[in-house]
Scaffold this motif. Structure first.
Motif, PDB file in Angstrom:
ATOM      1  N   VAL A   1      -1.490  -0.549  -1.950  1.00  0.00           N
ATOM      2  CA  VAL A   1      -0.684  -1.597  -1.319  1.00  0.00           C
ATOM      3  C   VAL A   1       0.756  -1.129  -1.300  1.00  0.00           C
ATOM      4  CG1 VAL A   1       0.155  -3.969  -1.484  1.00  0.00           C
ATOM      5  CG2 VAL A   1      -2.230  -3.453  -2.044  1.00  0.00           C
ATOM      6  N   VAL A   2       1.309  -0.960  -0.112  1.00  0.00           N
ATOM      7  CA  VAL A   2       2.698  -0.526   0.051  1.00  0.00           C
ATOM      8  C   VAL A   2       3.546  -1.756   0.360  1.00  0.00           C
ATOM      9  CG1 VAL A   2       4.284   0.953   1.333  1.00  0.00           C
ATOM     10  CG2 VAL A   2       1.928   1.717   0.912  1.00  0.00           C
ATOM     11  N   LEU A   3       4.627  -1.918  -0.388  1.00  0.00           N
ATOM     12  CA  LEU A   3       5.510  -3.069  -0.215  1.00  0.00           C
ATOM     13  C   LEU A   3       6.929  -2.583   0.038  1.00  0.00           C
ATOM     14  CD1 LEU A   3       3.928  -4.682  -3.269  1.00  0.00           C
ATOM     15  CD2 LEU A   3       4.092  -6.002  -1.165  1.00  0.00           C
ATOM     16  N   ARG A   4       7.499  -2.969   1.172  1.00  0.00           N
ATOM     17  CA  ARG A   4       8.890  -2.613   1.482  1.00  0.00           C
ATOM     18  C   ARG A   4       9.684  -3.906   1.707  1.00  0.00           C
ATOM     19  NH1 ARG A   4      12.064  -0.235   6.408  1.00  0.00           N
ATOM     20  NH2 ARG A   4      13.796   0.713   5.288  1.00  0.00           N
ATOM     21  N   PRO A   5      10.221  -4.486   0.640  1.00  0.00           N
ATOM     22  CA  PRO A   5      10.906  -5.775   0.754  1.00  0.00           C
ATOM     23  C   PRO A   5      12.269  -5.680   1.453  1.00  0.00           C
ATOM     24  CG  PRO A   5      10.996  -4.958  -1.498  1.00  0.00           C
ATOM     25  CD  PRO A   5      10.114  -4.023  -0.743  1.00  0.00           C
ATOM     26  N   ALA A   6      12.676  -6.818   2.022  1.00  0.00           N
ATOM     27  CA  ALA A   6      13.896  -6.863   2.821  1.00  0.00           C
ATOM     28  C   ALA A   6      15.132  -7.252   2.021  1.00  0.00           C
ATOM     29  CB  ALA A   6      13.725  -7.839   3.985  1.00  0.00           C
ATOM     30  N   ASP A   7      14.944  -7.987   0.921  1.00  0.00           N
ATOM     31  CA  ASP A   7      16.089  -8.411   0.125  1.00  0.00           C
ATOM     32  C   ASP A   7      15.639  -8.698  -1.303  1.00  0.00           C
ATOM     33  OD1 ASP A   7      14.789 -10.867   0.295  1.00  0.00           O
ATOM     34  OD2 ASP A   7      16.563 -11.992   0.905  1.00  0.00           O
ATOM     35  N   ALA A   8      16.565  -9.173  -2.135  1.00  0.00           N
ATOM     36  CA  ALA A   8      16.250  -9.423  -3.535  1.00  0.00           C
ATOM     37  C   ALA A   8      15.160 -10.480  -3.693  1.00  0.00           C
ATOM     38  CB  ALA A   8      17.516  -9.858  -4.279  1.00  0.00           C
ATOM     39  N   ASN A   9      15.140 -11.472  -2.805  1.00  0.00           N
ATOM     40  CA  ASN A   9      14.101 -12.504  -2.869  1.00  0.00           C
ATOM     41  C   ASN A   9      12.716 -11.907  -2.663  1.00  0.00           C
ATOM     42  OD1 ASN A   9      15.848 -14.972  -3.040  1.00  0.00           O
ATOM     43  ND2 ASN A   9      16.576 -14.220  -1.071  1.00  0.00           N
ATOM     44  N   GLU A  10      12.613 -10.989  -1.704  1.00  0.00           N
ATOM     45  CA  GLU A  10      11.316 -10.350  -1.456  1.00  0.00           C
ATOM     46  C   GLU A  10      10.947  -9.386  -2.588  1.00  0.00           C
ATOM     47  OE1 GLU A  10      10.622  -8.673   2.366  1.00  0.00           O
ATOM     48  OE2 GLU A  10      10.936 -10.563   3.447  1.00  0.00           O
ATOM     49  N   VAL A  11      11.935  -8.780  -3.214  1.00  0.00           N
ATOM     50  CA  VAL A  11      11.643  -7.913  -4.365  1.00  0.00           C
ATOM     51  C   VAL A  11      11.005  -8.738  -5.484  1.00  0.00           C
ATOM     52  CG1 VAL A  11      12.648  -6.502  -6.207  1.00  0.00           C
ATOM     53  CG2 VAL A  11      13.438  -6.223  -3.850  1.00  0.00           C
ATOM     54  N   ARG A  12      11.563  -9.918  -5.737  1.00  0.00           N
ATOM     55  CA  ARG A  12      10.992 -10.799  -6.762  1.00  0.00           C
ATOM     56  C   ARG A  12       9.540 -11.139  -6.456  1.00  0.00           C
ATOM     57  NH1 ARG A  12      13.857 -15.535  -5.887  1.00  0.00           N
ATOM     58  NH2 ARG A  12      12.181 -16.084  -4.445  1.00  0.00           N
ATOM     59  N   GLU A  13       9.287 -11.494  -5.187  1.00  0.00           N
ATOM     60  CA  GLU A  13       7.922 -11.844  -4.804  1.00  0.00           C
ATOM     61  C   GLU A  13       7.002 -10.631  -4.844  1.00  0.00           C
ATOM     62  OE1 GLU A  13       6.923 -14.942  -4.406  1.00  0.00           O
ATOM     63  OE2 GLU A  13       8.972 -15.597  -4.822  1.00  0.00           O
ATOM     64  N   ALA A  14       7.550  -9.456  -4.545  1.00  0.00           N
ATOM     65  CA  ALA A  14       6.750  -8.225  -4.590  1.00  0.00           C
ATOM     66  C   ALA A  14       6.259  -7.947  -6.006  1.00  0.00           C
ATOM     67  CB  ALA A  14       7.564  -7.047  -4.065  1.00  0.00           C
ATOM     68  N   TYR A  15       7.122  -8.163  -6.990  1.00  0.00           N
ATOM     69  CA  TYR A  15       6.706  -7.954  -8.377  1.00  0.00           C
ATOM     70  C   TYR A  15       5.581  -8.912  -8.760  1.00  0.00           C
ATOM     71  CZ  TYR A  15      10.167  -4.485  -9.778  1.00  0.00           C
ATOM     72  OH  TYR A  15      10.886  -3.316  -9.917  1.00  0.00           O
ATOM     73  N   LYS A  16       5.619 -10.138  -8.257  1.00  0.00           N
ATOM     74  CA  LYS A  16       4.545 -11.098  -8.527  1.00  0.00           C
ATOM     75  C   LYS A  16       3.222 -10.583  -7.964  1.00  0.00           C
ATOM     76  CE  LYS A  16       7.453 -15.259  -8.443  1.00  0.00           C
ATOM     77  NZ  LYS A  16       7.702 -16.543  -7.731  1.00  0.00           N
ATOM     78  N   VAL A  17       3.287 -10.055  -6.746  1.00  0.00           N
ATOM     79  CA  VAL A  17       2.076  -9.511  -6.120  1.00  0.00           C
ATOM     80  C   VAL A  17       1.544  -8.339  -6.929  1.00  0.00           C
ATOM     81  CG1 VAL A  17       1.206  -8.253  -4.105  1.00  0.00           C
ATOM     82  CG2 VAL A  17       2.630 -10.292  -3.778  1.00  0.00           C
ATOM     83  N   ILE A  18       2.435  -7.435  -7.314  1.00  0.00           N
ATOM     84  CA  ILE A  18       2.025  -6.239  -8.045  1.00  0.00           C
ATOM     85  C   ILE A  18       1.376  -6.611  -9.384  1.00  0.00           C
ATOM     86  CG2 ILE A  18       2.893  -4.194  -9.252  1.00  0.00           C
ATOM     87  CD1 ILE A  18       4.998  -3.989  -6.966  1.00  0.00           C
ATOM     88  N   MET A  19       1.960  -7.577 -10.077  1.00  0.00           N
ATOM     89  CA  MET A  19       1.421  -7.972 -11.381  1.00  0.00           C
ATOM     90  C   MET A  19       0.050  -8.622 -11.257  1.00  0.00           C
ATOM     91  SD  MET A  19       3.554  -6.893 -13.577  1.00  0.00           S
ATOM     92  CE  MET A  19       3.014  -7.728 -15.071  1.00  0.00           C
ATOM     93  N   ALA A  20      -0.228  -9.197 -10.091  1.00  0.00           N
ATOM     94  CA  ALA A  20      -1.523  -9.859  -9.887  1.00  0.00           C
ATOM     95  C   ALA A  20      -2.613  -8.896  -9.435  1.00  0.00           C
ATOM     96  CB  ALA A  20      -1.372 -10.986  -8.864  1.00  0.00           C
ATOM     97  N   LEU A  21      -2.232  -7.690  -9.019  1.00  0.00           N
ATOM     98  CA  LEU A  21      -3.226  -6.713  -8.582  1.00  0.00           C
ATOM     99  C   LEU A  21      -3.966  -6.164  -9.797  1.00  0.00           C
ATOM    100  CD1 LEU A  21      -1.172  -4.706  -5.916  1.00  0.00           C
ATOM    101  CD2 LEU A  21      -3.001  -6.339  -5.462  1.00  0.00           C
ATOM    102  N   THR A  22      -5.272  -6.175  -9.740  1.00  0.00           N
ATOM    103  CA  THR A  22      -6.056  -5.679 -10.877  1.00  0.00           C
ATOM    104  C   THR A  22      -6.847  -4.415 -10.565  1.00  0.00           C
ATOM    105  OG1 THR A  22      -7.892  -7.145 -10.266  1.00  0.00           O
ATOM    106  CG2 THR A  22      -6.278  -7.975 -11.878  1.00  0.00           C
ATOM    107  N   GLU A  23      -7.158  -4.204  -9.293  1.00  0.00           N
ATOM    108  CA  GLU A  23      -8.003  -3.066  -8.935  1.00  0.00           C
ATOM    109  C   GLU A  23      -7.373  -2.166  -7.870  1.00  0.00           C
ATOM    110  OE1 GLU A  23     -11.809  -4.549  -7.829  1.00  0.00           O
ATOM    111  OE2 GLU A  23     -12.244  -5.404  -9.799  1.00  0.00           O
ATOM    112  N   ARG A  24      -6.110  -2.409  -7.541  1.00  0.00           N
ATOM    113  CA  ARG A  24      -5.450  -1.596  -6.521  1.00  0.00           C
ATOM    114  C   ARG A  24      -4.080  -1.171  -7.020  1.00  0.00           C
ATOM    115  NH1 ARG A  24      -5.725  -4.483  -0.712  1.00  0.00           N
ATOM    116  NH2 ARG A  24      -5.143  -2.363  -0.081  1.00  0.00           N
ATOM    117  N   PRO A  25      -3.710   0.082  -6.811  1.00  0.00           N
ATOM    118  CA  PRO A  25      -2.344   0.502  -7.135  1.00  0.00           C
ATOM    119  C   PRO A  25      -1.380  -0.010  -6.066  1.00  0.00           C
ATOM    120  CG  PRO A  25      -3.539   2.313  -6.137  1.00  0.00           C
ATOM    121  CD  PRO A  25      -4.523   1.187  -6.301  1.00  0.00           C
ATOM    122  N   ALA A  26      -0.110  -0.058  -6.404  1.00  0.00           N
ATOM    123  CA  ALA A  26       0.908  -0.519  -5.458  1.00  0.00           C
ATOM    124  C   ALA A  26       2.090   0.435  -5.467  1.00  0.00           C
ATOM    125  CB  ALA A  26       1.361  -1.930  -5.806  1.00  0.00           C
ATOM    126  N   CYS A  27       2.771   0.488  -4.352  1.00  0.00           N
ATOM    127  CA  CYS A  27       3.975   1.302  -4.229  1.00  0.00           C
ATOM    128  C   CYS A  27       5.088   0.399  -3.714  1.00  0.00           C
ATOM    129  CB  CYS A  27       3.732   2.461  -3.258  1.00  0.00           C
ATOM    130  SG  CYS A  27       5.183   3.512  -3.035  1.00  0.00           S
TER     131      CYS A  27
END
Length: 209
Positions: A27-53
């Motif tokens: 899962v590749v995540l390219r956030p647009a601002d600090a708000n999206e970075v915060r939400e990206a970390y939430k997504v990454i922490m919830a991933l259990t079987e997939r790596p994220a970048c």
């Protein structure tokens, strides 16, 4: 990306995003601002079987006023309508990831002043967006709206699926240049003015069709 102009043209990794997106199961995540970075970390922490970048910018980016634009929680679905009404079919859709979202927002505000119904779609993750059901994907990118612009300061490969066969992709077809990042971005057309003109050209093109 090409904003790393001081590193020289061949050290600007225009191919890295599409290379990462081509890796199976990531899962590749390219956030647009600090708000999206915060939400990206939430997504990454919830991933259990997939790596994220998580792909972040080295440049200073604005933090968007989320009382004015949609909340960043839409990142969890890969793409969301950041600006523009969901209840009105837009004349043109502006799609971008990361630092290029600000260009689309600037163009959107200009179009709005001129009475043109535009929509800005922040698309930080292709993988998460493709995992959504068809109804959601078509709500974000209505098939009836052919006037589309996709903006990313990297290789254009793959963006045609979102811009559509008749849309415009503002991206890179070569390495960047050796100059300050802001100068390189301007040279290769990553400006709000170019996005604005491309949007108007798209609208005119599809009105004639």
């Amino acid at each position: 990306m090409i904003g790393l102009g001081e590193d020289g043209p061949t050290h600007q990794p225009i191919e890295q995003l599409i290379a990462l997106r081509a890796i199976s199961n990531i899962v590749v995540l390219r956030p647009a601002d600090a708000n999206e970075v915060r939400e990206a970390y939430k997504v990454i922490m919830a991933l259990t079987e997939r790596p994220a970048c998580l792909v972040l910018s080295r440049q200073k980016l604005p933090t968007f006023d989320r009382s004015r634009y949609a909340g960043a929680e839409g990142l969890a679905r890969g793409a969301y309508i950041m600006a523009g009404s969901k209840d009105r079919t837009p004349d043109v859709i502006l799609i971008a990831s990361g630092s290029e979202v600000q260009l689309c927002i600037s163009a959107y505000e200009r179009l709005k002043q001129e009475g043109i119904a535009a929509r800005v779609v922040s698309m930080p993750s292709w993988e998460l967006f493709e995992a959504q059901d068809r109804h959601y994907r078509e709500e974000i990118l209505p098939p009836s709206v052919k006037a589309r612009i996709a903006v990313e300061a990297g290789a254009v490969i793959g963006w045609d699926r979102y811009a559509g066969p008749e849309g415009t992709i503002i991206g890179m077809h070569r390495f960047g240049g050796s100059a300050p990042g802001t100068s390189v971005m301007q040279k290769f057309g990553f400006t709000a003015e170019r996005v604005l003109q491309a949007a108007k050209d798209q609208i005119a093109k599809h009105q004639r069709a």
